[in-house]
Motif scaffolding. Structure first.
Motif, PDB file in Angstrom:
ATOM      1  N   THR A   3       4.014 -86.029 -56.376  1.00 48.33           N
ATOM      2  CA  THR A   3       5.197 -86.987 -55.831  1.00 48.33           C
ATOM      3  C   THR A   3       6.170 -87.697 -56.782  1.00 48.33           C
ATOM      4  O   THR A   3       7.230 -87.723 -56.793  1.00 48.33           O
ATOM      5  CB  THR A   3       4.385 -88.049 -55.131  1.00 48.33           C
ATOM      6  OG1 THR A   3       3.447 -87.579 -54.116  1.00 48.33           O
ATOM      7  CG2 THR A   3       5.272 -89.245 -54.517  1.00 48.33           C
ATOM      8  N   LEU A   4       5.454 -87.909 -57.969  1.00 42.97           N
ATOM      9  CA  LEU A   4       6.368 -88.717 -59.248  1.00 42.97           C
ATOM     10  C   LEU A   4       7.267 -87.561 -59.674  1.00 42.97           C
ATOM     11  O   LEU A   4       8.531 -87.980 -59.869  1.00 42.97           O
ATOM     12  CB  LEU A   4       5.060 -89.353 -60.146  1.00 42.97           C
ATOM     13  CG  LEU A   4       4.800 -90.461 -59.836  1.00 42.97           C
ATOM     14  CD1 LEU A   4       3.563 -90.853 -60.942  1.00 42.97           C
ATOM     15  CD2 LEU A   4       5.458 -91.558 -59.588  1.00 42.97           C
ATOM     16  N   MET A   5       6.539 -86.316 -59.903  1.00 47.89           N
ATOM     17  CA  MET A   5       7.596 -85.224 -60.458  1.00 47.89           C
ATOM     18  C   MET A   5       8.798 -85.095 -59.458  1.00 47.89           C
ATOM     19  O   MET A   5       9.875 -85.182 -59.831  1.00 47.89           O
ATOM     20  CB  MET A   5       6.878 -83.847 -60.432  1.00 47.89           C
ATOM     21  CG  MET A   5       5.921 -84.057 -61.609  1.00 47.89           C
ATOM     22  SD  MET A   5       6.574 -84.001 -63.270  1.00 47.89           S
ATOM     23  CE  MET A   5       7.378 -82.458 -63.410  1.00 47.89           C
ATOM     24  N   ALA A   6       8.592 -85.032 -57.968  1.00 47.50           N
ATOM     25  CA  ALA A   6       9.570 -84.973 -57.097  1.00 47.50           C
ATOM     26  C   ALA A   6      10.540 -85.969 -57.231  1.00 47.50           C
ATOM     27  O   ALA A   6      11.967 -85.858 -57.168  1.00 47.50           O
ATOM     28  CB  ALA A   6       8.992 -84.640 -55.623  1.00 47.50           C
ATOM     29  N   GLN A   7      10.037 -87.543 -57.372  1.00 47.79           N
ATOM     30  CA  GLN A   7      10.777 -88.442 -57.259  1.00 47.79           C
ATOM     31  C   GLN A   7      11.771 -88.345 -58.601  1.00 47.79           C
ATOM     32  O   GLN A   7      13.001 -88.706 -58.595  1.00 47.79           O
ATOM     33  CB  GLN A   7       9.885 -89.696 -57.317  1.00 47.79           C
ATOM     34  CG  GLN A   7      10.531 -90.990 -57.471  1.00 47.79           C
ATOM     35  CD  GLN A   7       9.668 -92.415 -57.410  1.00 47.79           C
ATOM     36  OE1 GLN A   7       8.546 -92.123 -57.428  1.00 47.79           O
ATOM     37  NE2 GLN A   7      10.176 -93.344 -58.243  1.00 47.79           N
ATOM     38  N   GLY A   8      11.079 -87.980 -59.692  1.00 43.94           N
ATOM     39  CA  GLY A   8      12.003 -88.132 -61.038  1.00 43.94           C
ATOM     40  C   GLY A   8      13.089 -86.827 -60.972  1.00 43.94           C
ATOM     41  O   GLY A   8      14.233 -87.018 -61.419  1.00 43.94           O
ATOM     42  N   LEU A   9      12.815 -85.914 -60.219  1.00 45.69           N
ATOM     43  CA  LEU A   9      13.697 -84.795 -60.112  1.00 45.69           C
ATOM     44  C   LEU A   9      14.938 -84.914 -59.261  1.00 45.69           C
ATOM     45  O   LEU A   9      16.083 -85.037 -59.355  1.00 45.69           O
ATOM     46  CB  LEU A   9      12.974 -83.582 -59.638  1.00 45.69           C
ATOM     47  CG  LEU A   9      12.254 -82.733 -60.527  1.00 45.69           C
ATOM     48  CD1 LEU A   9      11.663 -81.431 -59.603  1.00 45.69           C
ATOM     49  CD2 LEU A   9      13.193 -81.911 -61.574  1.00 45.69           C
ATOM     50  N   GLN A  10      14.597 -85.996 -58.270  1.00 43.97           N
ATOM     51  CA  GLN A  10      15.599 -86.493 -57.204  1.00 43.97           C
ATOM     52  C   GLN A  10      16.337 -87.518 -58.055  1.00 43.97           C
ATOM     53  O   GLN A  10      17.613 -87.554 -57.981  1.00 43.97           O
ATOM     54  CB  GLN A  10      15.019 -87.115 -56.071  1.00 43.97           C
ATOM     55  CG  GLN A  10      15.991 -87.583 -55.043  1.00 43.97           C
ATOM     56  CD  GLN A  10      15.429 -88.310 -53.728  1.00 43.97           C
ATOM     57  OE1 GLN A  10      14.133 -88.659 -53.902  1.00 43.97           O
ATOM     58  NE2 GLN A  10      16.256 -88.173 -52.775  1.00 43.97           N
ATOM     59  N   GLN A  11      15.704 -88.191 -58.851  1.00 40.62           N
ATOM     60  CA  GLN A  11      16.587 -89.152 -59.777  1.00 40.62           C
ATOM     61  C   GLN A  11      17.517 -88.624 -60.773  1.00 40.62           C
ATOM     62  O   GLN A  11      18.495 -88.929 -60.694  1.00 40.62           O
ATOM     63  CB  GLN A  11      15.656 -90.055 -60.429  1.00 40.62           C
ATOM     64  CG  GLN A  11      14.877 -91.069 -59.449  1.00 40.62           C
ATOM     65  CD  GLN A  11      13.652 -92.054 -60.138  1.00 40.62           C
ATOM     66  OE1 GLN A  11      12.991 -91.181 -61.138  1.00 40.62           O
ATOM     67  NE2 GLN A  11      13.310 -93.191 -59.665  1.00 40.62           N
ATOM     68  N   MET A  12      16.757 -87.416 -60.996  1.00 38.81           N
ATOM     69  CA  MET A  12      17.853 -86.808 -62.263  1.00 38.81           C
ATOM     70  C   MET A  12      19.111 -86.202 -61.389  1.00 38.81           C
ATOM     71  O   MET A  12      20.235 -86.234 -61.711  1.00 38.81           O
ATOM     72  CB  MET A  12      17.064 -85.641 -62.707  1.00 38.81           C
ATOM     73  CG  MET A  12      16.163 -85.773 -64.086  1.00 38.81           C
ATOM     74  SD  MET A  12      15.279 -84.349 -64.622  1.00 38.81           S
ATOM     75  CE  MET A  12      16.475 -83.551 -65.408  1.00 38.81           C
ATOM     76  N   ASN A  19      16.163 -94.247 -64.793  1.00 42.95           N
ATOM     77  CA  ASN A  19      15.087 -94.172 -63.788  1.00 42.95           C
ATOM     78  C   ASN A  19      14.295 -92.858 -63.767  1.00 42.95           C
ATOM     79  O   ASN A  19      12.957 -93.127 -63.773  1.00 42.95           O
ATOM     80  CB  ASN A  19      15.555 -94.140 -62.181  1.00 42.95           C
ATOM     81  CG  ASN A  19      16.236 -95.956 -62.104  1.00 42.95           C
ATOM     82  OD1 ASN A  19      15.820 -96.794 -62.794  1.00 42.95           O
ATOM     83  ND2 ASN A  19      16.876 -96.001 -61.171  1.00 42.95           N
ATOM     84  N   ALA A  20      14.632 -91.961 -63.787  1.00 44.92           N
ATOM     85  CA  ALA A  20      14.146 -90.487 -63.874  1.00 44.92           C
ATOM     86  C   ALA A  20      13.271 -90.647 -65.100  1.00 44.92           C
ATOM     87  O   ALA A  20      12.090 -90.097 -65.274  1.00 44.92           O
ATOM     88  CB  ALA A  20      14.963 -89.477 -64.074  1.00 44.92           C
ATOM     89  N   GLU A  21      13.890 -90.992 -66.371  1.00 42.13           N
ATOM     90  CA  GLU A  21      12.931 -90.944 -67.724  1.00 42.13           C
ATOM     91  C   GLU A  21      11.626 -91.956 -67.354  1.00 42.13           C
ATOM     92  O   GLU A  21      10.712 -91.347 -67.903  1.00 42.13           O
ATOM     93  CB  GLU A  21      13.880 -91.475 -68.729  1.00 42.13           C
ATOM     94  CG  GLU A  21      12.980 -91.634 -70.166  1.00 42.13           C
ATOM     95  CD  GLU A  21      14.115 -91.922 -71.044  1.00 42.13           C
ATOM     96  OE1 GLU A  21      13.953 -91.354 -72.370  1.00 42.13           O
ATOM     97  OE2 GLU A  21      15.352 -92.524 -70.917  1.00 42.13           O
ATOM     98  N   GLU A  43      15.243 -82.351 -70.935  1.00 43.00           N
ATOM     99  CA  GLU A  43      16.556 -82.248 -70.213  1.00 43.00           C
ATOM    100  C   GLU A  43      17.335 -83.757 -70.053  1.00 43.00           C
ATOM    101  O   GLU A  43      18.553 -83.655 -70.354  1.00 43.00           O
ATOM    102  CB  GLU A  43      16.267 -81.701 -68.701  1.00 43.00           C
ATOM    103  CG  GLU A  43      15.772 -80.047 -68.603  1.00 43.00           C
ATOM    104  CD  GLU A  43      15.572 -79.824 -67.334  1.00 43.00           C
ATOM    105  OE1 GLU A  43      15.751 -80.545 -66.249  1.00 43.00           O
ATOM    106  OE2 GLU A  43      14.703 -78.787 -67.253  1.00 43.00           O
ATOM    107  N   ILE A  44      16.337 -84.528 -69.961  1.00 45.02           N
ATOM    108  CA  ILE A  44      17.137 -86.000 -69.913  1.00 45.02           C
ATOM    109  C   ILE A  44      17.731 -86.331 -71.127  1.00 45.02           C
ATOM    110  O   ILE A  44      18.730 -86.620 -71.070  1.00 45.02           O
ATOM    111  CB  ILE A  44      15.898 -86.981 -69.266  1.00 45.02           C
ATOM    112  CG1 ILE A  44      15.692 -86.781 -67.902  1.00 45.02           C
ATOM    113  CG2 ILE A  44      16.736 -88.534 -69.394  1.00 45.02           C
ATOM    114  CD1 ILE A  44      14.638 -87.400 -67.154  1.00 45.02           C
ATOM    115  N   ALA A  45      16.738 -86.206 -72.096  1.00 47.92           N
ATOM    116  CA  ALA A  45      17.254 -86.461 -73.729  1.00 47.92           C
ATOM    117  C   ALA A  45      18.691 -85.756 -73.867  1.00 47.92           C
ATOM    118  O   ALA A  45      19.509 -86.121 -74.455  1.00 47.92           O
ATOM    119  CB  ALA A  45      16.191 -86.072 -74.491  1.00 47.92           C
TER     120      ALA A  45
END
Length: 101
Positions: A3-12, A19-21, A43-45
Motif C-alpha cells: 500500500t505504501l509503495m503504491a502511495q509513493g508511486l502515485q505521489q511521484m 511526500n513520495a520520498e 529515482e526521486i534523488a
C-alpha cells in the motif's frame, strides 16, 4: 508495504517528490530488504538533481537485487547518477556492467 509503495508511486506521478520520498523512507524502515524501495528513492534523488544520493540508493538496491533485470535497472540508475555528478568513471563502470549482459 504494498500500500505504501503504491502511495509513493502515485505521489511521484503527481510530482509530490518530498511526500513520495517520505513515504518510501517509511517503506525502507519497515522492509529494508526490499530492493524496489531503493530504486524509487534513487529515482526521486535523480529528479531532485541529487546525483550522490541517487547513486548511493541505487548501489544499496543493487546489493539486494536478485534478478538480472533488477541489477541492470540499478546499473542504469547508477549510470544516470554518475552522469548527473559529471563523474565519467561511474558512468563507465555502469556501462561496463550493462554491456556484460
Amino acid at each position: 508495504v504494498k500500500t505504501l509503495m503504491a502511495q509513493g508511486l502515485q505521489q511521484m506521478q503527481l510530482g509530490q517528490l518530498d511526500n513520495a520520498e517520505d513515504t518510501f523512507d517509511r517503506v525502507q524502515r519497515i522492509a529494508p530488504q526490499n530492493s524496489s524501495v531503493y530504486a524509487r528513492l534513487s529515482e526521486i534523488a535523480l529528479k531532485k538533481n541529487d546525483g550522490v544520493t541517487a547513486e548511493g540508493m541505487a548501489r544499496r538496491g543493487l546489493v539486494l537485487a536478485k534478478s538480472p533485470q533488477q541489477k541492470a535497472g540499478f546499473w542504469q540508475l547508477i549510470m544516470l547518477a554518475g552522469s548527473l555528478q559529471g563523474r565519467t568513471e561511474i558512468v563507465n563502470e555502469a556501462k561496463g556492467h550493462l554491456q556484460k549482459k
